[in-house]
Design a protein around this motif. Structure first.
Motif, PDB file in Angstrom:
ATOM      1  N   TYR A 141       4.620  -0.001  -7.589  1.00 44.74           N
ATOM      2  CA  TYR A 141       3.319  -0.096  -8.380  1.00 44.74           C
ATOM      3  C   TYR A 141       2.571   0.963  -7.776  1.00 44.74           C
ATOM      4  O   TYR A 141       1.883   0.686  -9.420  1.00 44.74           O
ATOM      5  CB  TYR A 141       2.284  -1.933  -7.258  1.00 44.74           C
ATOM      6  CG  TYR A 141       1.453  -2.270  -7.842  1.00 44.74           C
ATOM      7  CD1 TYR A 141       1.074  -3.015  -8.829  1.00 44.74           C
ATOM      8  CD2 TYR A 141      -0.009  -1.601  -7.231  1.00 44.74           C
ATOM      9  CE1 TYR A 141      -0.117  -2.870  -9.676  1.00 44.74           C
ATOM     10  CE2 TYR A 141      -1.322  -2.278  -7.969  1.00 44.74           C
ATOM     11  CZ  TYR A 141      -1.191  -2.537  -8.661  1.00 44.74           C
ATOM     12  OH  TYR A 141      -2.652  -2.754  -9.813  1.00 44.74           O
ATOM     13  N   PRO A 142       1.707   1.616  -7.243  1.00 40.20           N
ATOM     14  CA  PRO A 142       1.285   2.854  -7.565  1.00 40.20           C
ATOM     15  C   PRO A 142       2.263   3.529  -8.694  1.00 40.20           C
ATOM     16  O   PRO A 142       1.154   4.631  -9.629  1.00 40.20           O
ATOM     17  CB  PRO A 142       1.491   3.354  -6.171  1.00 40.20           C
ATOM     18  CG  PRO A 142       1.819   2.840  -5.023  1.00 40.20           C
ATOM     19  CD  PRO A 142       3.141   1.629  -5.703  1.00 40.20           C
ATOM     20  N   ARG A 163       5.184   2.501   0.261  1.00 37.62           N
ATOM     21  CA  ARG A 163       4.094   2.064  -1.296  1.00 37.62           C
ATOM     22  C   ARG A 163       3.221   3.327  -1.361  1.00 37.62           C
ATOM     23  O   ARG A 163       2.249   3.815  -2.451  1.00 37.62           O
ATOM     24  CB  ARG A 163       3.762   0.584  -1.263  1.00 37.62           C
ATOM     25  CG  ARG A 163       2.929   0.828  -2.583  1.00 37.62           C
ATOM     26  CD  ARG A 163       2.006  -0.964  -2.631  1.00 37.62           C
ATOM     27  NE  ARG A 163       1.171  -1.057  -1.994  1.00 37.62           N
ATOM     28  CZ  ARG A 163       0.426  -2.817  -1.270  1.00 37.62           C
ATOM     29  NH1 ARG A 163       0.926  -2.905  -1.819  1.00 37.62           N
ATOM     30  NH2 ARG A 163      -0.383  -2.955   0.392  1.00 37.62           N
ATOM     31  N   ALA A 164       2.660   3.997  -0.022  1.00 34.79           N
ATOM     32  CA  ALA A 164       1.413   4.845   0.304  1.00 34.79           C
ATOM     33  C   ALA A 164       1.956   5.865  -0.522  1.00 34.79           C
ATOM     34  O   ALA A 164       1.178   7.057  -0.353  1.00 34.79           O
ATOM     35  CB  ALA A 164       0.875   4.552   1.193  1.00 34.79           C
ATOM     36  N   ILE A 184      -5.918   9.831  -2.986  1.00 28.31           N
ATOM     37  CA  ILE A 184      -6.290   9.521  -1.887  1.00 28.31           C
ATOM     38  C   ILE A 184      -5.607   7.856  -1.664  1.00 28.31           C
ATOM     39  O   ILE A 184      -6.253   6.940  -2.777  1.00 28.31           O
ATOM     40  CB  ILE A 184      -7.894   9.348  -1.618  1.00 28.31           C
ATOM     41  CG1 ILE A 184      -8.578  11.145  -1.490  1.00 28.31           C
ATOM     42  CG2 ILE A 184      -8.669   9.181  -0.565  1.00 28.31           C
ATOM     43  CD1 ILE A 184     -10.204  10.905  -1.930  1.00 28.31           C
ATOM     44  N   THR A 185      -5.268   7.680  -1.139  1.00 29.66           N
ATOM     45  CA  THR A 185      -4.942   5.757  -0.303  1.00 29.66           C
ATOM     46  C   THR A 185      -5.115   5.679   0.888  1.00 29.66           C
ATOM     47  O   THR A 185      -5.193   6.992   2.364  1.00 29.66           O
ATOM     48  CB  THR A 185      -3.278   6.177  -0.704  1.00 29.66           C
ATOM     49  OG1 THR A 185      -3.365   4.693  -0.923  1.00 29.66           O
ATOM     50  CG2 THR A 185      -2.879   6.413   0.467  1.00 29.66           C
ATOM     51  N   THR A 186      -5.353   4.477   1.318  1.00 25.00           N
ATOM     52  CA  THR A 186      -4.887   4.098   2.866  1.00 25.00           C
ATOM     53  C   THR A 186      -4.296   2.988   2.727  1.00 25.00           C
ATOM     54  O   THR A 186      -3.397   2.497   1.710  1.00 25.00           O
ATOM     55  CB  THR A 186      -6.620   3.331   2.734  1.00 25.00           C
ATOM     56  OG1 THR A 186      -7.932   4.145   2.758  1.00 25.00           O
ATOM     57  CG2 THR A 186      -6.805   2.578   3.775  1.00 25.00           C
ATOM     58  N   VAL A 187      -3.916   2.918   4.598  1.00 24.77           N
ATOM     59  CA  VAL A 187      -2.507   1.742   4.552  1.00 24.77           C
ATOM     60  C   VAL A 187      -3.714   1.187   5.268  1.00 24.77           C
ATOM     61  O   VAL A 187      -4.111   2.180   6.248  1.00 24.77           O
ATOM     62  CB  VAL A 187      -1.802   2.378   5.612  1.00 24.77           C
ATOM     63  CG1 VAL A 187      -0.556   1.160   6.369  1.00 24.77           C
ATOM     64  CG2 VAL A 187      -0.477   3.820   3.981  1.00 24.77           C
ATOM     65  N   MET A 220      -7.279  -0.710  -5.240  1.00 20.27           N
ATOM     66  CA  MET A 220      -8.272  -0.025  -5.153  1.00 20.27           C
ATOM     67  C   MET A 220      -7.658   1.513  -4.364  1.00 20.27           C
ATOM     68  O   MET A 220      -7.339   2.715  -5.177  1.00 20.27           O
ATOM     69  CB  MET A 220      -9.746  -0.543  -5.220  1.00 20.27           C
ATOM     70  CG  MET A 220      -9.899  -1.756  -5.937  1.00 20.27           C
ATOM     71  SD  MET A 220     -10.025  -1.460  -7.910  1.00 20.27           S
ATOM     72  CE  MET A 220     -12.013  -0.316  -8.725  1.00 20.27           C
ATOM     73  N   ALA A 221      -7.334   0.920  -3.357  1.00 20.23           N
ATOM     74  CA  ALA A 221      -7.366   2.308  -2.558  1.00 20.23           C
ATOM     75  C   ALA A 221      -5.581   3.483  -2.712  1.00 20.23           C
ATOM     76  O   ALA A 221      -5.249   4.238  -3.216  1.00 20.23           O
ATOM     77  CB  ALA A 221      -7.011   2.229  -1.809  1.00 20.23           C
ATOM     78  N   LEU A 222      -5.057   2.118  -3.516  1.00 18.53           N
ATOM     79  CA  LEU A 222      -3.723   3.198  -3.783  1.00 18.53           C
ATOM     80  C   LEU A 222      -3.711   3.508  -5.747  1.00 18.53           C
ATOM     81  O   LEU A 222      -3.268   4.359  -5.782  1.00 18.53           O
ATOM     82  CB  LEU A 222      -2.686   1.942  -4.284  1.00 18.53           C
ATOM     83  CG  LEU A 222      -2.221   1.041  -2.620  1.00 18.53           C
ATOM     84  CD1 LEU A 222      -0.946  -0.245  -3.318  1.00 18.53           C
ATOM     85  CD2 LEU A 222      -1.298   2.408  -1.989  1.00 18.53           C
ATOM     86  N   GLY A 223      -4.790   3.858  -6.092  1.00 17.11           N
ATOM     87  CA  GLY A 223      -5.874   3.916  -7.386  1.00 17.11           C
ATOM     88  C   GLY A 223      -5.539   3.439  -8.600  1.00 17.11           C
ATOM     89  O   GLY A 223      -5.081   3.559  -9.692  1.00 17.11           O
ATOM     90  N   ALA A 224      -5.714   2.188  -8.389  1.00 14.32           N
ATOM     91  CA  ALA A 224      -5.537   0.398  -9.269  1.00 14.32           C
ATOM     92  C   ALA A 224      -6.726   0.934  -9.948  1.00 14.32           C
ATOM     93  O   ALA A 224      -8.201   1.588  -9.150  1.00 14.32           O
ATOM     94  CB  ALA A 224      -5.099  -0.188  -9.316  1.00 14.32           C
ATOM     95  N   GLN A 229      -6.886  -2.983  -0.993  1.00 15.29           N
ATOM     96  CA  GLN A 229      -5.465  -2.717  -1.364  1.00 15.29           C
ATOM     97  C   GLN A 229      -5.207  -1.949  -2.150  1.00 15.29           C
ATOM     98  O   GLN A 229      -4.856  -0.499  -2.088  1.00 15.29           O
ATOM     99  CB  GLN A 229      -4.606  -2.821  -0.843  1.00 15.29           C
ATOM    100  CG  GLN A 229      -3.338  -2.105  -0.060  1.00 15.29           C
ATOM    101  CD  GLN A 229      -2.918  -0.860   0.441  1.00 15.29           C
ATOM    102  OE1 GLN A 229      -2.897  -0.842   2.468  1.00 15.29           O
ATOM    103  NE2 GLN A 229      -3.468  -0.030   0.462  1.00 15.29           N
ATOM    104  N   PHE A 237       3.965   7.723  -4.326  1.00 13.05           N
ATOM    105  CA  PHE A 237       2.874   8.211  -4.737  1.00 13.05           C
ATOM    106  C   PHE A 237       2.721   9.960  -3.888  1.00 13.05           C
ATOM    107  O   PHE A 237       1.521  10.632  -5.564  1.00 13.05           O
ATOM    108  CB  PHE A 237       1.786   8.189  -5.657  1.00 13.05           C
ATOM    109  CG  PHE A 237       0.521   7.511  -5.420  1.00 13.05           C
ATOM    110  CD1 PHE A 237       0.864   6.544  -4.162  1.00 13.05           C
ATOM    111  CD2 PHE A 237      -0.098   8.311  -4.947  1.00 13.05           C
ATOM    112  CE1 PHE A 237      -0.092   6.206  -3.640  1.00 13.05           C
ATOM    113  CE2 PHE A 237      -1.235   7.995  -4.012  1.00 13.05           C
ATOM    114  CZ  PHE A 237      -1.290   6.515  -3.225  1.00 13.05           C
TER     115      PHE A 237
END
Lengths: 232, 244
Positions: free
Chosen positions: B104-105, B150-151, B84-87, A132-136, A130, B154
């Motif tokens: 956090y992002p 959170r997704a 790109i993001t995933t929930v 990593m998927a948030l851009g970490a 998660q 940003f």
């Protein structure tokens, strides 16, 4: 025991330079060894805990062996390396605090890495995906994993500190127990016991225990919130 | 004006023991909500992980905003990763309070924290009263709303939703659906939404895709998919038959 407590109080309250020098050398050596072993152990444990690669079982087995490595054998190894005919003899570290710090770092870092690895492996893999998927970045995700596993990482550092502060065989071997230079609390206890000064030896023992207790207490206080309130 | 393509997939192949994803051609557009339907094991989550570059395919090409990614060169730049993001279905939150989870992002991007906008966002999601609470004290619905905040915080260009409402009650489902559709119309992202609930797909999706055993059976606009489905299995699926 009573005599030991009286003697330790007397030595401390009279500001005995011999005693304070030994305490100073012990703290400096243990502090630096703990710092270096933490700087090696936490990243190494985190890398091993978060990644799968060929040869990981071998590296892990080596690490576990290192966790149970007889300190005196580490001392022997460091002695040979830094002896005048050894590959690093030119540094002139033997019978100096640098050799003790090196030996103690080698003793403590597998403990810190091993416990860190175990702690980091408990972090939810979905959380890492998660993040990593948030851009970490990988580094940011690893740092988050360390923070998530902070209770275990603290235990790792405490274990490393225990290994460092209580060490005697390797310190004696590579440090030489030279008064005012490489004599630390553990080697002083050995010496005073041999001389029959049991009161002084017990006093050093009590001081050593007090230092260990206070150091651990400070580390626990630093993470108090997480240790006692946030481990659910 | 025709919407811009965000993802274009050609001959994509990804295999696991006993499963193989095969997509010959698929384009995803900016501003659309693309719903993925299909039974478990159809390849929906695998497709999502490939679109988020969390996994690498064995064959094929994926174009993201015109940039080509192929096996062996499937690692986009950090800038692209951060669009790109995933929930996920099970919200994975940090052992921290809700506020720190949401920002956090932004922190990892060194981006400014626009308190006003975040407060507006959390208010819309109904979690404005939870900001100081530890994540472990949240209910499933609250945790998922935090994960969505959170997704969205940003402003990603692509949002991949892996059954985000699977275990939630109707009230939480409604909040999440309305938030995603609102964000979609305001910011024009590509939204790929996996769901097992075809009523939900009908409510939120612009285009609907039915998958089975790693293959795409049908992709169509919402009205066509639900009113005049082309594939016999789509008809069976919509009529409630166990076609798989």
């Amino acid at each position: 025991m009573e005599e030991g407590i009286r003697e330790s109080l007397r030595l401390l309250l009279e500001f005995d330079p011999y005693v304070y020098n030994i305490i100073g050398v012990s703290l400096r050596v243990a502090g630096l060894a703990l710092l270096f072993s933490t700087l090696i152990g936490i990243p190494l444990g985190t890398i091993l805990g978060l990644n799968n690669f060929r040869g990981k079982p071998v590296v892990t087995a080596l690490l576990y062996t290192g966790m149970g490595f007889p300190p005196v054998v580490v001392g022997l190894f460091v002695f040979i390396i830094f002896s005048s005919v050894g590959p690093m003899g030119h540094l002139g570290w033997l019978y100096n605090v640098e050799a003790i710090i090196t030996a103690q770092t080698i003793i403590a870092f597998p403990l810190i890495a091993g416990f860190t690895m175990a702690a980091v492996m408990q972090v939810d893999r979905n959380l890492l995906s998660q993040l990593m998927a948030l851009g970490a970045t990988k580094f940011q995700a690893a740092w988050a994993a360390i923070k998530e596993a902070r209770v275990g990482v603290l235990v790792a550092i405490i274990a490393g500190f225990g290994g460092v502060i209580s060490e005697v065989g390797a310190v004696m071997l590579v440090g030489g127990n030279i008064e005012g230079k490489t004599r630390v609390l553990t080697t002083a206890i050995v010496l005073e016991t041999r001389k029959g000064n049991f009161g002084v030896a017990i006093a050093f023992g009590i001081i050593l225990l007090a230092i260990a207790f206070l150091a651990n207490l400070s580390m626990i206080y630093l993470q108090k919130k997480h240790l006692f309130e946030d481990n659910g | 004006m025709r919407p811009e393509i965000s993802f274009h997939i050609e001959n994509l192949r990804k295999s696991y023991p006993g499963f193989s994803l095969r997509i010959d051609k698929l384009s995803l557009y900016e501003g659309e909500i693309f719903c993925l339907l299909g039974p478990s094991g159809a390849g929906k989550t695998t497709l999502l992980r490939l679109l988020n570059f969390l996994e690498e395919p064995e064959e094929g090409k994926v174009f993201y905003r015109g940039q080509k990614f192929i096996p062996g060169n499937y690692q986009p730049s950090l800038d692209i990763m951060r669009e790109i993001t995933t929930v996920f279905q099970r919200p994975a939150l940090l052992k921290d309070n809700v506020w720190n989870n949401i920002v956090y992002p932004l922190k990892i991007r060194n981006a400014p924290i626009d308190k006003e906008r975040i407060l507006e966002l959390v208010k819309e999601l109904g979690i404005d009263n939870l900001l100081k609470q530890k994540s472990r004290t949240l209910s499933g619905g609250e945790a998922q709303r935090v994960a969505l905040a959170r997704a969205l915080v940003f402003k990603p260009k692509v949002i991949l939703l892996d059954e985000p409402t699977a275990n939630l009650d109707p009230q939480n489902i409604k909040i999440i659906e309305s938030m995603v559709t609102k964000y979609s119309s305001e910011w024009n992202p590509t939204v790929v939404w996996i769901t097992h609930n075809h009523f939900q797909a009908k409510r939120v999706g612009h285009r609907i895709c039915l998958m089975e055993d790693g293959d795409i059976l049908e992709v169509n606009k919402n009205e066509i998919f639900f009113n005049q489905p082309e594939h016999p299995k789509t008809k069976a699926f919509l009529s409630g038959e166990m076609f798989y």
